[in-house]
Design an enzyme around this catalytic site. Structure first.
Site, short mmCIF file in Angstrom:
data_model
loop_
_atom_site.label_atom_id
_atom_site.label_comp_id
_atom_site.label_asym_id
_atom_site.label_seq_id
_atom_site.Cartn_x
_atom_site.Cartn_y
_atom_site.Cartn_z
N CYS A 1 0.83 -1.22 0.00
CA CYS A 1 0.00 0.00 0.00
C CYS A 1 0.86 1.25 0.00
O CYS A 1 0.54 2.24 -0.67
CB CYS A 1 -0.90 0.03 1.23
SG CYS A 1 -2.07 -1.33 1.29
N ARG B 1 -7.80 -3.92 -3.39
CA ARG B 1 -7.24 -2.76 -4.10
C ARG B 1 -8.15 -2.44 -5.29
O ARG B 1 -8.00 -3.02 -6.37
CB ARG B 1 -5.82 -3.08 -4.60
CG ARG B 1 -4.89 -3.47 -3.47
CD ARG B 1 -3.50 -3.81 -3.95
NE ARG B 1 -2.78 -4.46 -2.86
CZ ARG B 1 -2.22 -3.83 -1.83
NH1 ARG B 1 -2.26 -2.52 -1.77
NH2 ARG B 1 -1.62 -4.51 -0.87
C1 BEZ Z 1 0.49 -4.60 1.83
O1 BEZ Z 1 1.68 -4.89 1.84
O2 BEZ Z 1 0.10 -3.50 1.45
C2 BEZ Z 1 -0.51 -5.61 2.26
C3 BEZ Z 1 -0.25 -6.94 2.00
C4 BEZ Z 1 -1.16 -7.89 2.41
C5 BEZ Z 1 -2.33 -7.51 3.06
C6 BEZ Z 1 -2.59 -6.16 3.28
C7 BEZ Z 1 -1.68 -5.22 2.88
#
Ligand code: BEZ
Length: 215
Positions: A52, A129
């Site tokens: 993110c 996402r």
């Molecule tokens: C992330 O790295 O943004 C992420 C990865 C897995 C679940 C939620 C966020």
């Protein structure tokens, strides 16, 4: 056990559901934010997570691109406003990159549910996402959904925004892998006379229904 999360979600061509939200730039009403400009509304699973953070930095770095194309950004996650502020501040301190666009604190999940961003097979508590490209009259024009473990492609978000805007302006369609500057597809002829005109033209033509021109 059956989950209780609604599967309603806007579809391409629907009017974007309106909402009021608490954001990192203060409270806002989506329809006011959208009025007269394109909006890219995107959700991320959680603050202070690595994928993110790369995505949000990607959006922040493209600030000039989006404003040059009459487009506002707005992010969302199911985190509190305090978490958002702490994350924005931390990223700015570490990298110098400021997330100037508003980020919605959708702590009660109302907006995530409204936009189908909660996909329980992927996560019951975090938004996937999602990307919604919404035009200046408030219509949903393009939707992307990515899972939690795969970051989005900023070039594709920019490409599709330009494709939509160019298609609207020139009443044309965009072929595979179209990029700004490439030829576009023009509507097929609807009469025999129009077909004859097309045959006599210097358009790039694969067949009578597939012709391309430079803008
Ligand atoms: C992330 O790295 O943004 C992420 C990865 C897995 C679940 C939620 C966020």
């Amino acid at each position: 056990m059956e989950n209780t999360i609604s599967h309603m979600m806007p579809r391409i061509g629907d009017m974007a559901p309106d909402f009021e939200a608490l954001t990192t730039i203060g409270p806002l009403k989506f329809s006011n934010y959208n009025k007269g400009n394109w909006v890219v509304l995107f959700s991320h699973p959680a603050d202070f997570t690595p994928v993110c953070t790369t995505e949000m930095m990607g959006f922040a770095k493209e600030k000039d691109f989006f404003s040059a194309h009459n487009t506002k950004l707005i992010g969302l996650s199911i985190d509190s406003i305090h978490a958002h502020i702490a994350w924005v501040n931390a990223v700015q301190e570490k990298t110098g990159i400021l997330f100037e666009f508003p980020i919605i604190a959708d702590i009660d999940m109302q907006i995530s549910k409204l936009y189908g961003m909660l996909q329980p097979g992927e996560s019951e508590t975090a938004a996937v996402r999602a990307v919604f490209i919404i035009d200046p009259v408030g219509k949903v024009r393009l939707i992307m959904y990515y899972p939690l473990n795969v970051g989005r492609n900023m070039e594709e978000i920019k490409r599709t925004l330009l494709a939509l805007q160019t298609s609207d302006e020139y009443k044309c369609a965009m072929p595979l892998n179209w990029q700004l500057g490439d030829k576009v597809i023009i509507p097929a002829p609807k009469t025999l006379e129009a077909l004859a005109e097309r045959k006599a033209s210097d358009l790039e033509m694969v067949d009578w229904y597939l012709a391309k021109k430079s803008l």
